[in-house]
Enzyme design. Sequence first.
Site, PDB file in Angstrom:
ATOM      1  N   HIS A  30      38.075 105.865  82.823  1.00 11.36           N
ATOM      2  CA  HIS A  30      39.393 106.479  82.992  1.00 11.36           C
ATOM      3  C   HIS A  30      39.643 107.598  81.979  1.00 11.36           C
ATOM      4  O   HIS A  30      40.596 108.362  82.126  1.00 11.36           O
ATOM      5  CB  HIS A  30      40.509 105.420  82.924  1.00 11.36           C
ATOM      6  CG  HIS A  30      40.829 104.906  81.556  1.00 11.36           C
ATOM      7  ND1 HIS A  30      40.372 103.682  81.094  1.00 11.36           N
ATOM      8  CD2 HIS A  30      41.575 105.417  80.549  1.00 11.36           C
ATOM      9  CE1 HIS A  30      40.834 103.485  79.874  1.00 11.36           C
ATOM     10  NE2 HIS A  30      41.564 104.515  79.513  1.00 11.36           N
ATOM     11  N   ASP A  80      35.085 100.285  84.639  1.00 10.52           N
ATOM     12  CA  ASP A  80      35.684 101.307  83.773  1.00 10.52           C
ATOM     13  C   ASP A  80      34.764 101.729  82.635  1.00 10.52           C
ATOM     14  O   ASP A  80      35.179 101.830  81.479  1.00 10.52           O
ATOM     15  CB  ASP A  80      37.030 100.806  83.221  1.00 10.52           C
ATOM     16  CG  ASP A  80      37.901 101.958  82.712  1.00 10.52           C
ATOM     17  OD1 ASP A  80      37.572 103.120  83.001  1.00 10.52           O
ATOM     18  OD2 ASP A  80      38.896 101.675  82.025  1.00 10.52           O
ATOM     19  N   SER A  98      41.081 104.316  73.867  1.00  3.37           N
ATOM     20  CA  SER A  98      40.261 103.995  75.038  1.00  3.37           C
ATOM     21  C   SER A  98      38.872 104.595  74.919  1.00  3.37           C
ATOM     22  O   SER A  98      38.709 105.789  74.640  1.00  3.37           O
ATOM     23  CB  SER A  98      40.928 104.526  76.309  1.00  3.37           C
ATOM     24  OG  SER A  98      42.098 103.819  76.593  1.00  3.37           O
TER      25      SER A  98
END
Length: 220
Positions: A64, A94, A167
Site C-alpha cells: 500500500h 500487502d 508502514s
Amino acid sequence: TPAVVNISTRQGVKVRQQSPFGDPQMDQFFNRFFGNAPQREQVRQSLGSGFIISSDGYILTNNHVVGQASDIKVAFAEGRVLDAKLIGKAEEIDIALIKVNATDLPAVTLGDSNALDVGDWVVAIGNPFGLSQTVTTGIVSAKGRVIGAGPYDNFIQTDASINPGNSGGPLFNMEGKVIGINTAIVAQGQGIGFAIPISMAKAILPDLKAKGKVTRGWLG
C-alpha cells in the site's frame, strides 16, 4: 540503522466529481444527475518506510506504500535520494519489493518470526509523519492476529508505537534481526499496531524477484 530507508511516492488517485455546494442534501441532488460522471485523477504524495534486504539494492516494504505509485524515491540515512522501481508485489498480504540502482548497500538480517513469543521485546524503526529514523520499542502483544485485511491475516501485534509513515518499516527483535514489517494500526486505540511476520515475506521473495507476483497452488 542505515539499512532502514524513507520512501516517498506520487500516486494517481481516481475520485468522482463532487458537488460544488458543500451541503449533504444538495450533494444528493447533484449525484442523481452527475453520479455516473467519469472519475478524474488526482496526484497524491505519500510517505512510508522500507528496509534494504540485499547489498545490490533490493528493498522490502508494504504494497500500500508503493503498489499504485507512478514515481518512487528512496531516501537513505546519509541523505542520498535514488529513484526506485517496483519489482513485484503481493497485494493479498500487502508486501512489495522495490529496487534501486546501487551496490554495496548495508542490509538487514532477516530473522525467524515463528520463534517469537508473546512478551518478547521488539524495536520499530521508520519514518512516521516524515520524522526519519524514528525508533520506538515495545513488546509482542499477540501473535496470529486476524484483523480483516485479507485471506492471509496472521499479524504480529505490538505496543511499539507505530504511526502513519511507519508502514513498510522493519520490526526488530533484540538480536537486531527483522522479524516483521510494520503495516497497520488501530486508529482509535493506543499501543495497538500490527506487523506482517517476516517468515511470510521470506517465503514469497523468490517469486517476487523472478516473476513480480506470487504463484500459488489451486484446485479446479
